[in-house]
Write a protein that holds these residues in place. Structure first.
Motif, PDB file in Angstrom:
ATOM      1  N   ASN A 231      38.522  36.998  36.137  1.00  0.00           N
ATOM      2  CA  ASN A 231      39.219  36.501  37.325  1.00  0.00           C
ATOM      3  C   ASN A 231      40.726  36.414  37.136  1.00  0.00           C
ATOM      4  OD1 ASN A 231      36.661  36.078  38.591  1.00  0.00           O
ATOM      5  ND2 ASN A 231      36.474  34.149  37.452  1.00  0.00           N
ATOM      6  N   GLY A 232      41.260  37.321  36.315  1.00  0.00           N
ATOM      7  CA  GLY A 232      42.704  37.361  36.104  1.00  0.00           C
ATOM      8  C   GLY A 232      43.376  38.356  37.029  1.00  0.00           C
ATOM      9  N   VAL A 233      44.564  38.784  36.650  1.00  0.00           N
ATOM     10  CA  VAL A 233      45.328  39.759  37.430  1.00  0.00           C
ATOM     11  C   VAL A 233      45.081  41.151  36.866  1.00  0.00           C
ATOM     12  CG1 VAL A 233      47.634  40.486  38.130  1.00  0.00           C
ATOM     13  CG2 VAL A 233      47.109  38.038  37.939  1.00  0.00           C
ATOM     14  N   PRO A 234      44.551  42.098  37.659  1.00  0.00           N
ATOM     15  CA  PRO A 234      44.323  43.454  37.158  1.00  0.00           C
ATOM     16  C   PRO A 234      45.634  44.125  36.745  1.00  0.00           C
ATOM     17  CG  PRO A 234      43.100  43.073  39.192  1.00  0.00           C
ATOM     18  CD  PRO A 234      44.047  41.917  39.041  1.00  0.00           C
ATOM     19  N   VAL A 235      45.559  44.883  35.653  1.00  0.00           N
ATOM     20  CA  VAL A 235      46.738  45.545  35.108  1.00  0.00           C
ATOM     21  C   VAL A 235      46.449  47.036  34.957  1.00  0.00           C
ATOM     22  CG1 VAL A 235      48.313  45.683  33.143  1.00  0.00           C
ATOM     23  CG2 VAL A 235      47.434  43.463  33.873  1.00  0.00           C
ATOM     24  N   VAL A 236      47.369  47.871  35.446  1.00  0.00           N
ATOM     25  CA  VAL A 236      47.229  49.321  35.328  1.00  0.00           C
ATOM     26  C   VAL A 236      47.829  49.766  34.000  1.00  0.00           C
ATOM     27  CG1 VAL A 236      47.727  51.565  36.365  1.00  0.00           C
ATOM     28  CG2 VAL A 236      47.412  49.550  37.833  1.00  0.00           C
ATOM     29  N   ARG A 237      47.064  50.543  33.231  1.00  0.00           N
ATOM     30  CA  ARG A 237      47.520  51.113  31.973  1.00  0.00           C
ATOM     31  C   ARG A 237      47.647  52.622  32.129  1.00  0.00           C
ATOM     32  NH1 ARG A 237      42.331  49.695  28.921  1.00  0.00           N
ATOM     33  NH2 ARG A 237      41.603  50.289  30.992  1.00  0.00           N
ATOM     34  N   PRO A 238      48.398  53.298  31.250  1.00  0.00           N
ATOM     35  CA  PRO A 238      48.475  54.765  31.336  1.00  0.00           C
ATOM     36  C   PRO A 238      47.107  55.433  31.325  1.00  0.00           C
ATOM     37  CG  PRO A 238      50.216  53.967  29.903  1.00  0.00           C
ATOM     38  CD  PRO A 238      49.371  52.772  30.260  1.00  0.00           C
ATOM     39  N   VAL A 239      46.146  54.857  30.595  1.00  0.00           N
ATOM     40  CA  VAL A 239      44.812  55.445  30.520  1.00  0.00           C
ATOM     41  C   VAL A 239      44.103  55.405  31.872  1.00  0.00           C
ATOM     42  CG1 VAL A 239      43.617  53.323  29.854  1.00  0.00           C
ATOM     43  CG2 VAL A 239      42.710  55.511  29.109  1.00  0.00           C
ATOM     44  N   ASP A 240      44.540  54.527  32.773  1.00  0.00           N
ATOM     45  CA  ASP A 240      43.928  54.424  34.098  1.00  0.00           C
ATOM     46  C   ASP A 240      44.464  55.479  35.072  1.00  0.00           C
ATOM     47  OD1 ASP A 240      42.423  52.048  33.433  1.00  0.00           O
ATOM     48  OD2 ASP A 240      44.302  50.922  33.602  1.00  0.00           O
ATOM     49  N   MET A 241      45.501  56.214  34.659  1.00  0.00           N
ATOM     50  CA  MET A 241      46.152  57.165  35.564  1.00  0.00           C
ATOM     51  C   MET A 241      45.476  58.535  35.479  1.00  0.00           C
ATOM     52  SD  MET A 241      50.100  55.924  34.882  1.00  0.00           S
ATOM     53  CE  MET A 241      50.846  57.177  35.944  1.00  0.00           C
ATOM     54  N   THR A 242      44.252  58.594  35.954  1.00  0.00           N
ATOM     55  CA  THR A 242      43.464  59.822  35.858  1.00  0.00           C
ATOM     56  C   THR A 242      43.345  60.573  37.182  1.00  0.00           C
ATOM     57  OG1 THR A 242      41.429  58.572  36.220  1.00  0.00           O
ATOM     58  CG2 THR A 242      42.111  58.922  33.939  1.00  0.00           C
ATOM     59  N   GLU A 243      43.679  59.913  38.284  1.00  0.00           N
ATOM     60  CA  GLU A 243      43.598  60.548  39.595  1.00  0.00           C
ATOM     61  C   GLU A 243      44.862  60.237  40.383  1.00  0.00           C
ATOM     62  OE1 GLU A 243      40.039  59.226  41.455  1.00  0.00           O
ATOM     63  OE2 GLU A 243      38.716  60.092  39.939  1.00  0.00           O
ATOM     64  N   THR A 244      44.997  60.867  41.545  1.00  0.00           N
ATOM     65  CA  THR A 244      46.196  60.645  42.356  1.00  0.00           C
ATOM     66  C   THR A 244      46.340  59.179  42.721  1.00  0.00           C
ATOM     67  OG1 THR A 244      45.993  62.869  43.290  1.00  0.00           O
ATOM     68  CG2 THR A 244      47.436  61.331  44.442  1.00  0.00           C
ATOM     69  N   LYS A 252      41.559  46.369  33.541  1.00  0.00           N
ATOM     70  CA  LYS A 252      41.482  45.150  32.748  1.00  0.00           C
ATOM     71  C   LYS A 252      42.377  44.080  33.357  1.00  0.00           C
ATOM     72  CE  LYS A 252      40.001  46.634  28.201  1.00  0.00           C
ATOM     73  NZ  LYS A 252      40.276  46.548  26.749  1.00  0.00           N
ATOM     74  N   ASN A 253      42.040  42.829  33.103  1.00  0.00           N
ATOM     75  CA  ASN A 253      42.803  41.710  33.662  1.00  0.00           C
ATOM     76  C   ASN A 253      43.669  41.029  32.613  1.00  0.00           C
ATOM     77  OD1 ASN A 253      41.471  42.170  36.069  1.00  0.00           O
ATOM     78  ND2 ASN A 253      39.960  40.567  35.736  1.00  0.00           N
ATOM     79  N   THR A 254      44.798  40.510  33.054  1.00  0.00           N
ATOM     80  CA  THR A 254      45.610  39.624  32.238  1.00  0.00           C
ATOM     81  C   THR A 254      45.664  38.264  32.938  1.00  0.00           C
ATOM     82  OG1 THR A 254      47.707  39.408  31.033  1.00  0.00           O
ATOM     83  CG2 THR A 254      47.845  40.175  33.313  1.00  0.00           C
ATOM     84  N   THR A 255      46.278  37.290  32.306  1.00  0.00           N
ATOM     85  CA  THR A 255      46.371  35.974  32.945  1.00  0.00           C
ATOM     86  C   THR A 255      47.464  35.993  34.007  1.00  0.00           C
ATOM     87  OG1 THR A 255      48.017  35.131  31.372  1.00  0.00           O
ATOM     88  CG2 THR A 255      45.685  34.877  30.784  1.00  0.00           C
ATOM     89  N   LYS A 256      47.361  35.082  34.970  1.00  0.00           N
ATOM     90  CA  LYS A 256      48.376  34.970  36.011  1.00  0.00           C
ATOM     91  C   LYS A 256      49.727  34.587  35.397  1.00  0.00           C
ATOM     92  CE  LYS A 256      49.253  32.931  40.559  1.00  0.00           C
ATOM     93  NZ  LYS A 256      50.677  32.654  40.291  1.00  0.00           N
ATOM     94  N   GLU A 257      49.685  33.763  34.350  1.00  0.00           N
ATOM     95  CA  GLU A 257      50.929  33.338  33.710  1.00  0.00           C
ATOM     96  C   GLU A 257      51.663  34.524  33.093  1.00  0.00           C
ATOM     97  OE1 GLU A 257      48.372  30.034  34.435  1.00  0.00           O
ATOM     98  OE2 GLU A 257      47.967  31.879  33.290  1.00  0.00           O
ATOM     99  N   ILE A 258      50.922  35.402  32.417  1.00  0.00           N
ATOM    100  CA  ILE A 258      51.555  36.587  31.813  1.00  0.00           C
ATOM    101  C   ILE A 258      52.092  37.492  32.911  1.00  0.00           C
ATOM    102  CG2 ILE A 258      51.118  38.704  30.518  1.00  0.00           C
ATOM    103  CD1 ILE A 258      49.191  37.133  28.768  1.00  0.00           C
ATOM    104  N   SER A 259      51.290  37.726  33.962  1.00  0.00           N
ATOM    105  CA  SER A 259      51.738  38.591  35.060  1.00  0.00           C
ATOM    106  C   SER A 259      52.987  38.032  35.729  1.00  0.00           C
ATOM    107  CB  SER A 259      50.614  38.750  36.089  1.00  0.00           C
ATOM    108  OG  SER A 259      51.037  39.560  37.173  1.00  0.00           O
ATOM    109  N   ASP A 260      53.009  36.726  35.960  1.00  0.00           N
ATOM    110  CA  ASP A 260      54.156  36.108  36.637  1.00  0.00           C
ATOM    111  C   ASP A 260      55.434  36.199  35.808  1.00  0.00           C
ATOM    112  OD1 ASP A 260      52.668  35.507  38.835  1.00  0.00           O
ATOM    113  OD2 ASP A 260      52.370  33.387  38.342  1.00  0.00           O
ATOM    114  N   SER A 261      55.295  36.363  34.502  1.00  0.00           N
ATOM    115  CA  SER A 261      56.487  36.499  33.668  1.00  0.00           C
ATOM    116  C   SER A 261      57.078  37.911  33.755  1.00  0.00           C
ATOM    117  CB  SER A 261      56.161  36.153  32.208  1.00  0.00           C
ATOM    118  OG  SER A 261      55.245  37.080  31.660  1.00  0.00           O
TER     119      SER A 261
END
Length: 393
Positions: A231-244, A252-261
């Protein structure tokens, strides 16, 4: 257990580790080698696509294993990314990073049967279970070799290989169709705008930082997003860039605190995402469902300003001439990356906006056709996974 099948360790059906020659015993410092590390592998195609030519003396210290045609390399670093490939080149001087477990089949197992097994979700999930380390996940070479593989008679192995090869070939052909659509889009781009670097049509040229929206800083994303949280914030990684278009599913998710920073890279859902580490210059589109998500250090979001159309910018960055420009500013051997200052300075041509919109209309039709092909690929990949599970579970 199926009748006539055995269950053996990979180390029992492959050559022992000590049979893989050490590079230091094979090459002098002045010898040219072809070096393979994790970044050399396209983990969606599971092929080696980027080999670095370097003298052995200048190669990274991890360049330790001399490998041969037909060897299968399985990453022991971040293994859940499916960095697995079969060496399909007859070069005598290929050297692999010590971050790979090298599997060389013996007579009791068909090479392609072995390759199908280690690229299956069953094997990948097994690796994930035995992976250790939070900040630097890895699995021991010996643990890979201790993994169990189902081993049917040779005739059954060949039949399984034939079936799975046919499905993979259909997937390959569909992916070739996608490339054809991309080539068509680039042909339309050239016809309408010419080469964006030579700019023989005399369009206005501006730097990337000059054409983005006022609140787009062209910045790095999250440096350390963590291992993933519920239930965190989804994060896009280079490995996720497989389609347009990047889907929210599977991120994968990170915490809201990390995302907000890293507020500057929180997505609105209409950006172009550009890879700045690894496969630099690779671009994808953020779909509306990604609103509120974030990106990792290897990606920068690009939000177009009022003077440009995002499809036009997307295909201009994808253009081979601009990709070459990006490659010239990319640095590093083991980890390729481009400085953010150089990203902001990328020169782009800027034709009149109505002409850009006309191009975008053509592209939207092409993207509709691509979406149909991508759906067929997903169906075939689902079938492939099901058949692999049937044979290998």
């Amino acid at each position: 257990m199926r009748e006539g099948w055995e269950y053996k360790k990979l180390g029992e059906v492959c050559c022992p580790k000590n049979k893989i020659q050490r590079a230091a015993r094979c090459f002098d410092s002045s010898d040219k080698i072809l070096y393979i590390d994790i970044s050399s592998i396209d983990n969606t195609m599971q092929k080696v696509t980027d080999i670095t030519s370097v003298t052995f003396g200048d190669a990274p210290s991890r360049a330790q294993q001399k490998i041969e045609y037909g060897d299968i390399v399985v990453s022991t670093v971040r293994p859940n990314l499916k960095n697995i490939a079969i060496i399909d080149r007859y070069e005598p001087n290929i050297v692999a990073s010590s971050g790979f477990c090298v599997l060389r089949n013996t007579e009791c197992i068909e090479r392609n049967y072995l390759f199908h097994y280690v690229t299956s979700d069953i094997f990948t999930q097994h690796l994930m279970k035995i992976t250790t380390g939070a900040n630097y996940p890895a699995v021991r070479d010996q643990d890979v070799r201790d993994s169990i593989i189902p081993l049917p008679p040779k005739s059954t192995q060949l039949a399984i290989v034939s079936e799975l090869d046919k499905i993979k070939e259909l997937i390959r052909l569909k992916k070739e169709q996608l490339k054809d659509f991309d080539n068509l889009a680039q042909s339309i781009f050239y016809e309408m705008f010419g080469d964006p670097v030579e700019n023989d049509k005399g369009w206005e040229v501006m730097k990337l930082k000059e054409i983005v929206s006022d609140d787009c800083s062209i910045s790095y994303g999250i440096v350390q997003p963590g291992d993933g949280v519920e239930n965190g914030v989804p994060v896009v990684r280079p490995v996720d860039m497989t389609e347009t278009f990047i889907s929210r599913q599977g991120l994968k998710n990170t915490t809201k605190e990390i995302s907000d920073s890293y507020k500057r890279t929180i997505l609105k859902g209409d950006e172009i995402l550009m890879c700045v580490r690894g496969t630099t210059g690779l671009v994808a589109m953020a779909s509306p469902e990604l609103k509120g998500c974030n990106v990792t250090r290897g990606i920068t979001p690009i939000e177009c300003g009022p003077s440009c159309n995002k499809w036009f910018i997307y295909y201009q960055i994808s253009n081979p001439s601009i990709q070459q420009h990006i490659a010239e500013y990319t640095r590093g051997i083991t980890l390729k990356q481009i400085n953010m200052k150089d990203v902001r300075e990328i020169p782009l041509c800027l034709p009149p906006l109505p002409l850009q919109h006309l191009f975008a209309q053509c592209i939207e039709q092409i993207e509709h056709q691509k979406a149909e092909v991508q759906k067929a690929i997903i169906d075939l990949e689902t079938l492939l996974a099901a058949r692999m599970q049937y044979w290998f579970e």
